[in-house]
Design a protein around this motif. Structure first.
Motif: not given
Ligand code: KG4
Ligand code: ZN
Length: 367
Positions: A12-17, A26-30, A58-65
């Motif tokens: 139940d967690e979408t995690g991108i880092a 470098v960046s992380e989004k959850l 969306i989170l992948i884009k945010e992490a890259l940005d």
């Protein structure tokens, strides 16, 4: 410098880092769907998948940005493609496959449990300044030095994995070399917390709500004025193997309430029950882990997974075990993209890649 993009969508967690060289975040989004799930008292797989679909890109884009990077600069994409909920895993896996196909990126399949294990490396590396310094000073020779140091520093290492879906005692002999010594024969530790919370009328997820309820008792206990009447069993504490069982403990809690006609609406009683339940789970986990370490002569322990966030478990482990214990920071105990990127880095170093055509969901993948 190696930049890995990690994707986690097992539950139940979408995690991108994005993690550099397996240690610098470098960046992380959850995005967690836990609040949505709480309305249903547990994880609804379909709901989890829908949230992943909505947020993953969306989170992948945010992490890259946030990192000021484009996909071109990413060296490889690591994805947790198992174990976990099929529909949820499918989302991250399909995204990774697509990036592999369209962006021609190297892909790395990461076992979700192995990801949890590597979350403890974040704290190990941070703690050990010497290791950090020698890595920076010897960049040319980094590979050789790192492996040699790691051997001395880390292995063999005992790992206690305690999450919502798993409870396993694992001997980690090297990167990717695991010997499962024992596991739960029924409910996982986190699952037991979640089920016990339901019995006590506490909200999902059960681990944090039981911990919060139990902590009210801690202060009474510290003052030495506790009511010692409530006793629950310590299942399989003295069994010769390294297995665990938590299903009976939850039933014992239920019987205790019904047989003794305990009012769980009474906050004090509910707190006492939560306290004793937490004590029972933590006692068994700490004592059996200690025994395994003694039996095998292992001097280093990592404790990972959602239940590792439990403060009482942390205390008990430190009270019971004298050796060095690595536990991730609270936020890295539960599911996240950082651990997947970190685990992915170690696979990157040995060229353990997978073609996008071959990457598939393995919902029952064991270590
Ligand atoms: O590792 P995780 O995020 O997901 C799985 O891979 O399963 O673990 C989630 C589990 C849930 O069962 C939750 O109740 C438990 O970890 N948990 C805790 C605490 N925080 C989360 N259990 C005990 N104490 C906590 N503080
Ligand atoms: Zn997990």
């Amino acid at each position: 410098m190696v930049l890995i993009l990690g994707i986690e969508t097992s539950c139940d967690e979408t995690g991108i880092a994005i993690v550099e060289d397996g240690s610098r975040i470098v960046s992380e989004k959850l995005k967690s769907s836990v609040d949505l799930q709480a309305e249903y008292g547990g994880v609804v797989p379909e709901l989890a998948s829908r949230v992943h679909v909505e947020y993953v890109n969306i989170l992948i884009k945010e992490a890259l940005d946030e990192a000021g990077l484009t996909m071109t600069e990413i060296d490889a994409v690591a994805v947790a493609n198992g174990p976990g909920l099929v529909g949820a895993l499918l989302v991250g896996t399909m995204v990774a496959k697509t990036i592999g196909l369209v962006e021609k990126k190297k892909l790395i399949a990461v076992n979700h449990l192995e990801g949890h294990i590597f979350s403890s490396f974040l704290s190990l590396e941070k703690k050990d300044e010497k290791l950090q310094v020698s890595r920076i000073k010897n960049q040319v020779n980094e590979e050789k030095l790192f492996r040699k140091k790691d051997k001395i520093m880390f292995f063999p290492m005992m790992v206690l994995i305690v999450s919502g879906g798993h409870t396993e005692l694992v001997l980690m002999e090297d990167y990717g070399v695991y010997k499962i010594l024992g596991s739960t024969i029924d409910d996982a530790a986190g699952e037991a917390f979640d089920k016990a919370a339901k019995i006590l009328g506490l909200p999902y997820p059960g681990g944090p709500s039981i911990a919060q309820s139990a902590v009210q008792v801690s202060s009474i206990k510290d003052q030495g004025s506790s009511n010692e009447e409530i006793n629950l069993p310590r299942p399989m504490l003295n069994s010769k193997d390294y297995n665990f069982s938590f299903s009976g403990l939850k039933t014992a809690l239920l019987y205790k309430i019904t047989n003794d006609k305990l009012q769980i609406t009474n906050e004090k009683i509910r707190n006492m029950l939560a306290w004793e339940f937490q004590e029972a789970v933590c006692d068994v986990l700490a004592k059996k882990t200690k025994r395994a370490m003694e039996d095998l002569g292992v001097k280093r322990l990592a404790v990972v997974g959602g239940v590792a966030a439990n403060q009482r478990l942390r205390e008990k482990l430190h009270e019971t075990i004298d050796d060095e214990i690595a536990i991730p920071e609270f936020k890295y105990c539960t599911d996240n993209g950082v651990k997947i990127a970190t685990a992915g880095y170690y696979k990157y170093r040995v060229g353990n890649f997978i073609d996008w055509q071959d990457l598939e969901v393995k919902s029952n993948w064991s270590l």
